[in-house]
Write a protein that holds these residues in place. Structure first.
Motif, mmCIF file in Angstrom:
data_model
loop_
_atom_site.group_PDB
_atom_site.id
_atom_site.type_symbol
_atom_site.label_atom_id
_atom_site.label_comp_id
_atom_site.label_asym_id
_atom_site.label_seq_id
_atom_site.Cartn_x
_atom_site.Cartn_y
_atom_site.Cartn_z
ATOM 1 N N VAL A 55 1.508 -1.535 0.239
ATOM 2 C CA VAL A 55 0.017 -0.119 -0.875
ATOM 3 C C VAL A 55 0.659 1.449 0.120
ATOM 4 C CG1 VAL A 55 -1.658 0.867 1.304
ATOM 5 C CG2 VAL A 55 -2.343 -1.161 0.932
ATOM 6 N N SER A 56 2.180 0.949 0.667
ATOM 7 C CA SER A 56 2.632 2.375 0.826
ATOM 8 C C SER A 56 3.789 2.383 -0.059
ATOM 9 C CB SER A 56 3.826 2.384 2.057
ATOM 10 O OG SER A 56 4.029 0.926 1.725
ATOM 11 N N ALA A 57 5.013 3.334 -0.903
ATOM 12 C CA ALA A 57 5.316 3.296 -1.684
ATOM 13 C C ALA A 57 6.869 2.748 -1.606
ATOM 14 C CB ALA A 57 6.194 5.082 -2.462
ATOM 15 N N VAL A 58 6.643 0.888 -1.044
ATOM 16 C CA VAL A 58 8.098 0.076 -1.715
ATOM 17 C C VAL A 58 7.871 -0.629 -2.183
ATOM 18 C CG1 VAL A 58 7.893 0.746 1.221
ATOM 19 C CG2 VAL A 58 6.985 -0.653 -0.057
ATOM 20 N N PRO A 59 8.623 -1.440 -2.466
ATOM 21 C CA PRO A 59 8.573 -2.464 -3.611
ATOM 22 C C PRO A 59 7.927 -3.892 -2.752
ATOM 23 C CG PRO A 59 11.001 -2.676 -2.994
ATOM 24 C CD PRO A 59 9.946 -1.233 -2.579
ATOM 25 N N LEU A 60 6.886 -4.778 -4.082
ATOM 26 C CA LEU A 60 6.502 -5.414 -3.836
ATOM 27 C C LEU A 60 7.691 -6.680 -3.850
ATOM 28 C CD1 LEU A 60 4.421 -7.028 -2.031
ATOM 29 C CD2 LEU A 60 3.316 -7.322 -4.773
ATOM 30 N N THR A 61 7.752 -7.910 -2.854
ATOM 31 C CA THR A 61 8.794 -8.837 -3.666
ATOM 32 C C THR A 61 8.587 -10.215 -3.719
ATOM 33 O OG1 THR A 61 10.700 -8.242 -1.426
ATOM 34 C CG2 THR A 61 11.156 -7.174 -3.078
ATOM 35 N N PHE A 62 8.517 -10.699 -4.737
ATOM 36 C CA PHE A 62 8.600 -12.526 -4.209
ATOM 37 C C PHE A 62 10.179 -13.067 -4.131
ATOM 38 C CE2 PHE A 62 5.670 -9.962 -6.996
ATOM 39 C CZ PHE A 62 3.902 -11.067 -6.021
ATOM 40 N N ARG A 63 10.037 -13.685 -3.516
ATOM 41 C CA ARG A 63 11.406 -15.089 -2.776
ATOM 42 C C ARG A 63 11.407 -15.874 -2.928
ATOM 43 N NH1 ARG A 63 14.522 -10.861 -0.630
ATOM 44 N NH2 ARG A 63 16.027 -12.344 0.656
ATOM 45 N N SER A 74 7.724 1.046 -6.554
ATOM 46 C CA SER A 74 6.435 1.662 -6.468
ATOM 47 C C SER A 74 5.530 2.417 -7.833
ATOM 48 C CB SER A 74 7.386 2.666 -5.671
ATOM 49 O OG SER A 74 7.913 3.641 -6.418
ATOM 50 N N SER A 75 6.248 2.654 -8.925
ATOM 51 C CA SER A 75 6.033 2.742 -10.144
ATOM 52 C C SER A 75 5.607 2.096 -10.953
ATOM 53 C CB SER A 75 7.332 3.233 -10.944
ATOM 54 O OG SER A 75 8.277 4.406 -10.049
ATOM 55 N N GLY A 76 5.558 0.715 -10.989
ATOM 56 C CA GLY A 76 5.306 -0.284 -11.275
ATOM 57 C C GLY A 76 5.438 -0.853 -12.359
ATOM 58 N N ASN A 77 7.120 -1.037 -12.655
ATOM 59 C CA ASN A 77 8.515 -1.510 -12.875
ATOM 60 C C ASN A 77 8.220 -2.975 -12.430
ATOM 61 O OD1 ASN A 77 8.953 0.369 -14.634
ATOM 62 N ND2 ASN A 77 10.314 1.706 -13.406
ATOM 63 N N VAL A 78 8.409 -3.936 -13.073
ATOM 64 C CA VAL A 78 8.678 -4.990 -12.861
ATOM 65 C C VAL A 78 10.137 -5.706 -13.098
ATOM 66 C CG1 VAL A 78 7.438 -7.644 -13.484
ATOM 67 C CG2 VAL A 78 6.316 -5.830 -13.342
ATOM 68 N N MET A 79 10.599 -6.152 -12.012
ATOM 69 C CA MET A 79 12.078 -6.747 -12.542
ATOM 70 C C MET A 79 12.152 -8.273 -12.043
ATOM 71 S SD MET A 79 13.015 -3.355 -10.777
ATOM 72 C CE MET A 79 11.469 -3.194 -10.470
ATOM 73 N N VAL A 80 13.050 -8.947 -12.786
ATOM 74 C CA VAL A 80 13.144 -10.348 -12.742
ATOM 75 C C VAL A 80 13.979 -10.426 -13.231
ATOM 76 C CG1 VAL A 80 12.232 -12.735 -12.941
ATOM 77 C CG2 VAL A 80 10.880 -11.138 -13.453
ATOM 78 N N GLY A 81 15.276 -11.592 -12.088
ATOM 79 C CA GLY A 81 16.083 -11.824 -11.828
ATOM 80 C C GLY A 81 16.746 -10.540 -11.603
ATOM 81 N N THR A 82 16.625 -8.783 -10.967
ATOM 82 C CA THR A 82 17.401 -7.786 -11.443
ATOM 83 C C THR A 82 16.342 -7.259 -9.746
ATOM 84 O OG1 THR A 82 18.064 -6.102 -11.910
ATOM 85 C CG2 THR A 82 16.533 -7.105 -12.767
ATOM 86 N N THR A 83 17.508 -5.986 -9.455
ATOM 87 C CA THR A 83 16.874 -5.207 -8.510
ATOM 88 C C THR A 83 16.737 -3.942 -9.228
ATOM 89 O OG1 THR A 83 18.837 -5.319 -6.763
ATOM 90 C CG2 THR A 83 17.093 -6.458 -6.580
ATOM 91 N N THR A 84 17.189 -3.461 -9.839
ATOM 92 C CA THR A 84 17.130 -2.617 -10.088
ATOM 93 C C THR A 84 16.410 -1.869 -12.367
ATOM 94 O OG1 THR A 84 19.332 -2.611 -11.463
ATOM 95 C CG2 THR A 84 19.539 -1.621 -9.170
ATOM 96 N N SER A 85 15.398 -1.378 -12.108
ATOM 97 C CA SER A 85 15.317 -0.754 -13.333
ATOM 98 C C SER A 85 15.910 -0.363 -14.069
ATOM 99 C CB SER A 85 13.692 -0.183 -12.961
ATOM 100 O OG SER A 85 13.318 -0.037 -14.633
ATOM 101 N N SER A 86 16.251 -0.677 -15.673
ATOM 102 C CA SER A 86 16.849 0.064 -16.674
ATOM 103 C C SER A 86 15.471 1.317 -17.252
ATOM 104 C CB SER A 86 17.174 -1.217 -17.751
ATOM 105 O OG SER A 86 15.718 -1.462 -18.212
ATOM 106 N N GLY A 87 14.513 1.495 -16.399
ATOM 107 C CA GLY A 87 13.945 2.953 -16.871
ATOM 108 C C GLY A 87 12.546 2.613 -17.786
#
Length: 134
Positions: A55-63, A74-87
Motif C-alpha cells: 500500500v505504501s511506496a515500497v517495492p513488492l518482492t517475491f522470494r 513503486s512506479s509499477g516496473n517489473v524486474m525479474v532476476g534483477t533489483t534495478t530498473s533500466s527505465g
C-alpha cells in the motif's frame, strides 16, 4: 474470533478450515500487515478481484529459497532476476541453459518459442528466423 481444537484461528467464521481464516460478513475480506514504519502489506479478496498490495511506496518482492526472484517497484516496473530498473516497464535478467548469455524467452500457446532476445547481439524471432543486431 474462534480458535478450534486443531489450532485453527477463524476471524469472521466459527469453523476455520486452515491455520488462519479471515472471512468478511459482507463486502471484501482483508488482511493488513503494518510495520512500525507505516509500510502496509494488504491481502484482499472480493467478488470481482483478489489483491496483494504494497500500500505504501515500497517495492513488492517475491522470494524463493530466501532469495529475491521478482520485484514490482513503486512506479509499477517489473524486474525479474534483477533489483534495478533500466527505465522500462519490464526488466528481465536471466541466464539461458546453454551459455552465460542473458536471455528472455517467450512461447506461444502451443509452447513454440516465438522470441528469444539475448545480450550477445542476437534475437531469434519464432520459426527459426534469427536477427543479428550487431
Amino acid at each position: 474470533m474462534t480458535l478450534d481444537a486443531s489450532g485453527n484461528l477463524g476471524i469472521g467464521t466459527s469453523s476455520p478450515v486452515v491455520n488462519l481464516e479471515v472471512k468478511a460478513s459482507s463486502g471484501s475480506g482483508e488482511i493488513r500487515v503494518d510495520s512500525s514504519a507505516g509500510d502496509i502489506l494488504q491481502l484482499q479478496s472480493s467478488a470481482t478481484e483478489s489483491r496483494i498490495a504494497a500500500v505504501s511506496a515500497v517495492p513488492l518482492t517475491f522470494r524463493t529459497s530466501n532469495a529475491e526472484r521478482m520485484r514490482i517497484d513503486s512506479s509499477g516496473n517489473v524486474m525479474v532476476g534483477t533489483t534495478t530498473s533500466s527505465g522500462t516497464r519490464v526488466n528481465i535478467k536471466g541466464v539461458d541453459s546453454t551459455s552465460s548469455n542473458y536471455a528472455l524467452y517467450t512461447q506461444n500457446s502451443a509452447g513454440t518459442p516465438v522470441l528469444t532476445a539475448r545480450n550477445d547481439g542476437y534475437a531469434t524471432l519464432g520459426l527459426g528466423i534469427t536477427s543479428d543486431s550487431s
